[in-house]
Design a protein around this motif. Structure first.
Motif, mmCIF file in Angstrom:
data_model
loop_
_atom_site.group_PDB
_atom_site.id
_atom_site.type_symbol
_atom_site.label_atom_id
_atom_site.label_comp_id
_atom_site.label_asym_id
_atom_site.label_seq_id
_atom_site.Cartn_x
_atom_site.Cartn_y
_atom_site.Cartn_z
ATOM 1 N N TYR A 160 3.525 15.240 -7.541
ATOM 2 C CA TYR A 160 2.328 16.002 -7.870
ATOM 3 C C TYR A 160 2.632 17.482 -8.076
ATOM 4 O O TYR A 160 2.043 18.129 -8.935
ATOM 5 N N SER A 161 3.544 18.023 -7.285
ATOM 6 C CA SER A 161 3.889 19.439 -7.423
ATOM 7 C C SER A 161 5.044 19.664 -8.389
ATOM 8 O O SER A 161 5.196 20.759 -8.928
ATOM 9 N N ALA A 162 5.852 18.622 -8.645
ATOM 10 C CA ALA A 162 7.025 18.774 -9.516
ATOM 11 C C ALA A 162 6.699 18.560 -10.989
ATOM 12 O O ALA A 162 7.472 18.956 -11.857
ATOM 13 N N LEU A 163 5.574 17.944 -11.287
ATOM 14 C CA LEU A 163 5.275 17.569 -12.666
ATOM 15 C C LEU A 163 5.303 18.727 -13.659
ATOM 16 O O LEU A 163 5.808 18.558 -14.770
ATOM 17 N N PRO A 164 4.772 19.926 -13.325
ATOM 18 C CA PRO A 164 4.831 21.003 -14.323
ATOM 19 C C PRO A 164 6.247 21.284 -14.803
ATOM 20 O O PRO A 164 6.459 21.536 -15.990
ATOM 21 N N MET A 165 7.221 21.227 -13.904
ATOM 22 C CA MET A 165 8.599 21.484 -14.305
ATOM 23 C C MET A 165 9.108 20.380 -15.228
ATOM 24 O O MET A 165 9.807 20.640 -16.213
ATOM 25 N N ALA A 166 8.741 19.126 -14.928
ATOM 26 C CA ALA A 166 9.152 18.013 -15.779
ATOM 27 C C ALA A 166 8.457 18.081 -17.136
ATOM 28 O O ALA A 166 9.059 17.829 -18.178
ATOM 29 N N LEU A 167 7.184 18.434 -17.120
ATOM 30 C CA LEU A 167 6.403 18.471 -18.354
ATOM 31 C C LEU A 167 6.934 19.509 -19.322
ATOM 32 O O LEU A 167 6.881 19.328 -20.544
ATOM 33 N N THR A 168 7.481 20.615 -18.806
ATOM 34 C CA THR A 168 7.978 21.687 -19.665
ATOM 35 C C THR A 168 9.377 21.400 -20.193
ATOM 36 O O THR A 168 9.987 22.263 -20.814
ATOM 37 N N GLY A 169 9.891 20.211 -19.932
ATOM 38 C CA GLY A 169 11.179 19.842 -20.492
ATOM 39 C C GLY A 169 12.366 20.279 -19.683
ATOM 40 O O GLY A 169 13.499 20.310 -20.176
ATOM 41 N N THR A 170 12.155 20.617 -18.423
ATOM 42 C CA THR A 170 13.248 21.095 -17.574
ATOM 43 C C THR A 170 13.998 19.910 -16.962
ATOM 44 O O THR A 170 14.081 19.753 -15.753
ATOM 45 N N LEU A 171 14.540 19.057 -17.827
ATOM 46 C CA LEU A 171 15.234 17.865 -17.353
ATOM 47 C C LEU A 171 16.690 17.835 -17.793
ATOM 48 O O LEU A 171 17.455 16.993 -17.353
ATOM 49 N N SER A 172 17.089 18.728 -18.679
ATOM 50 C CA SER A 172 18.479 18.759 -19.112
ATOM 51 C C SER A 172 19.291 19.632 -18.165
ATOM 52 O O SER A 172 18.754 20.511 -17.489
ATOM 53 N N ASN A 173 20.591 19.401 -18.130
ATOM 54 C CA ASN A 173 21.451 20.181 -17.239
ATOM 55 C C ASN A 173 21.434 21.669 -17.585
ATOM 56 O O ASN A 173 21.396 22.528 -16.707
ATOM 57 N N ASP A 174 21.451 21.976 -18.885
ATOM 58 C CA ASP A 174 21.476 23.377 -19.307
ATOM 59 C C ASP A 174 20.191 24.089 -18.919
ATOM 60 O O ASP A 174 20.209 25.227 -18.439
ATOM 61 N N THR A 175 19.047 23.428 -19.131
ATOM 62 C CA THR A 175 17.769 24.043 -18.788
ATOM 63 C C THR A 175 17.629 24.190 -17.286
ATOM 64 O O THR A 175 17.116 25.201 -16.791
ATOM 65 N N ALA A 176 18.089 23.185 -16.535
ATOM 66 C CA ALA A 176 18.028 23.263 -15.080
ATOM 67 C C ALA A 176 18.868 24.434 -14.576
ATOM 68 O O ALA A 176 18.460 25.160 -13.672
ATOM 69 N N ALA A 177 20.053 24.622 -15.175
ATOM 70 C CA ALA A 177 20.911 25.728 -14.767
ATOM 71 C C ALA A 177 20.213 27.058 -15.012
ATOM 72 O O ALA A 177 20.266 27.971 -14.179
ATOM 73 N N ARG A 178 19.531 27.166 -16.154
ATOM 74 C CA ARG A 178 18.830 28.414 -16.462
ATOM 75 C C ARG A 178 17.728 28.679 -15.455
ATOM 76 O O ARG A 178 17.542 29.813 -14.997
ATOM 77 N N ARG A 179 16.970 27.638 -15.078
ATOM 78 C CA ARG A 179 15.879 27.826 -14.119
ATOM 79 C C ARG A 179 16.405 28.212 -12.736
ATOM 80 O O ARG A 179 15.819 29.048 -12.050
ATOM 81 N N VAL A 180 17.500 27.598 -12.309
ATOM 82 C CA VAL A 180 18.083 27.949 -11.007
ATOM 83 C C VAL A 180 18.543 29.404 -11.028
ATOM 84 O O VAL A 180 18.274 30.172 -10.089
ATOM 85 N N ASN A 181 19.237 29.799 -12.085
ATOM 86 C CA ASN A 181 19.735 31.167 -12.169
ATOM 87 C C ASN A 181 18.597 32.172 -12.294
ATOM 88 O O ASN A 181 18.674 33.286 -11.771
ATOM 89 N N GLU A 182 17.506 31.799 -12.994
ATOM 90 C CA GLU A 182 16.358 32.695 -13.082
ATOM 91 C C GLU A 182 15.714 32.887 -11.712
ATOM 92 O O GLU A 182 15.308 34.006 -11.364
ATOM 93 N N THR A 183 15.622 31.800 -10.947
ATOM 94 C CA THR A 183 15.059 31.909 -9.599
ATOM 95 C C THR A 183 15.930 32.802 -8.729
ATOM 96 O O THR A 183 15.421 33.671 -8.001
ATOM 97 N N ALA A 184 17.242 32.587 -8.800
ATOM 98 C CA ALA A 184 18.163 33.418 -8.030
ATOM 99 C C ALA A 184 18.059 34.876 -8.459
ATOM 100 O O ALA A 184 18.101 35.794 -7.623
ATOM 101 N N THR A 185 17.909 35.101 -9.764
ATOM 102 C CA THR A 185 17.785 36.465 -10.290
ATOM 103 C C THR A 185 16.548 37.159 -9.735
ATOM 104 O O THR A 185 16.598 38.329 -9.335
ATOM 105 N N PHE A 186 15.431 36.437 -9.712
ATOM 106 C CA PHE A 186 14.193 37.040 -9.215
ATOM 107 C C PHE A 186 14.350 37.508 -7.772
ATOM 108 O O PHE A 186 14.047 38.665 -7.440
#
Length: 438
Positions: A160-186
């Motif tokens: 229920y809480s994870a769906l927005p991330m899945a819906l936005t296409g964050t399922l590939s390794n490259d996109t996941a890496a970008r999201r992790v690094n963006e979170t770390a950057t923030f």
């Protein structure tokens, strides 16, 4: 002061009239499937952990905030059809760095967005925020590079809480890496000296994250693929709370287990930093407690009303993509070695802090933790603890404090260069249908 429950409900309902193009068809009186009053069906079943009992008022607030997005940021994101998402980002960047007066023909929605972030409430102690940021330099420099992936995986444990991330296409390794690094950057950006001041890099990063969340809401709701009756509002306030307060939540639980009921001065400073970051991201005071009991109570209220559900198609895919993602900026021998070590540490860290050591449950979610992972975790943890203790000791020595702080700032800046430039954007073209829509 915190709003009354009637005021919270009125604010939720106001979305319908203030943003009719986005929320006009939503029934805010209906309870989405994700919210349950039956704790036996929730993510967490104990509503009185360590003697801290959740009240009906707590449950009512969580229920209300499950349907609240971000009124001012959502209004700005709703300008996407008129300006395009790149223009919205450019105007927000200029407003953060130079002031809204520097934006040519700034839309009123941008003025309201920035004004909301500038309106620091009287319950925030900015001196404590600055001290909390200084104190957090140590953990950010030494622990965060190894722990960020494990903490990120923990946000995908519920469909229920994870769906927005899945819906936005964050399922590939490259996109996941970008999201992790963006979170770390923030998080790394916000601990640098002056970063959370009005024109600081942390203030701008918070604005970008806030806009990204609103873009997700806008695109998800307008896509026709979002089932409000099941999932409620995309990325509601109660789902942003855990991400912003995970370190504080873990610390509060530890304090209560020790029999303490109050934060120390240093702990309180770290809490204030987290609260101010969350304020900049749009969270209300109601969800940002400043005592160990308050933090545990509101987080427990959220976790004991979030319906349990692990969907492998959604959660499992996100977990696997995040664990498989290659985070370093290049594939040099040193970075490949770091990747192997960090990945093993992250899995064991996730098992220890978010799965209570339940290896079978972690394995069912796609996180296999073996003896080698535990050995790497122990070795890295010893090294991290030793470095952090050395810098804590230096912080207590008047002659060494400034030198130690300068070293930590340099290390955090080096980490930011390693994480790369954060885009904080979401592409509507990549959105996937929910299972119900499919």
């Amino acid at each position: 002061m915190s709003l009354s429950i009637e005021q919270v409900r009125a604010r939720v309902a106001s979305q319908k009239t203030l943003l009719p193009a986005l929320y006009g068809n939503m029934d805010f009186d209906a309870t989405p499937e994700r919210f349950t009053e039956d704790a036996s069906k929730a993510v967490v079943r104990d509503r009185a952990p360590l003697g801290v009992s959740v009240s009906q008022d707590d449950l009512d607030r969580v229920r209300a905030y499950t349907m609240l997005g971000d009124i001012v940021a959502d209004a700005y994101a709703a300008l996407i059809p008129k300006y395009g998402f790149r223009r919205l980002i450019d105007m927000l960047t200029t407003a953060c760095e130079q002031g809204v007066e520097a934006v040519v023909e700034a839309p009123p929605e941008l003025l309201a967005f920035i004004a909301d972030m500038e309106a620091t409430p009287d319950w925030v102690d900015m001196d404590l925020v600055r001290e909390g940021a200084r104190l957090d330099l140590n953990a950010t420099a030494h622990l965060a590079p190894f722990a960020i992936r494990g903490a990120f995986v923990a946000t995908f444990l519920n469909k229920y809480s994870a769906l927005p991330m899945a819906l936005t296409g964050t399922l590939s390794n490259d996109t996941a890496a970008r999201r992790v690094n963006e979170t770390a950057t923030f998080f790394a950006t916000t601990v640098l000296p002056g970063a959370l001041e009005r024109h600081g890099a942390g203030f701008k990063a918070a604005a970008m994250v806030r806009l990204m969340h609103s873009m997700v809401r806008f695109n998800a709701i307008r896509s026709g693929r979002w089932d409000v009756s099941v999932y409620g509002v995309p990325i509601p306030q109660v789902d942003q709370m855990p991400a912003g307060l995970i370190p504080v939540f873990l610390m509060a639980f530890k304090i209560l287990r020790q029999g303490r009921r109050h934060f120390t001065a240093e702990e309180r400073a770290r809490v204030e930093l987290a609260r101010y970051r969350c304020f900049l991201l749009g969270l209300p005071q109601d969800l940002l407690a400043d005592t160990p009991e308050g933090v545990v109570r509101i987080m427990t209220a959220r976790n004991t009303t979030l319906r349990q559900g692990f969907d492998d198609e959604t959660c499992g895919a996100l977990v696997r993509a995040t664990l498989a993602a290659y985070l370093p900026p290049d594939r040099s021998p040193a970075n490949r070695l770091h990747d192997r070590i960090e990945r093993r540490f992250a899995k064991a860290f996730f098992l220890r802090h978010f799965m209570n050591g339940d290896q079978a449950a972690a394995a069912r979610m796609g996180v296999e933790v073996g003896a080698g992972d535990r050995l790497v975790f122990a070795a890295v943890a010893l090294g991290v603890i030793a470095r952090m203790m050395a810098f804590r000791a230096a912080d207590k020595a008047p002659g060494l404090r400034d030198v130690a702080n300068a070293v930590l700032v340099r290390r955090v800046r080096k980490l930011l260069a390693r994480y790369g430039h954060a885009e904080y954007v979401t592409d509507a073209a990549q959105y996937r249908p929910t299972r119900a829509a499919a």
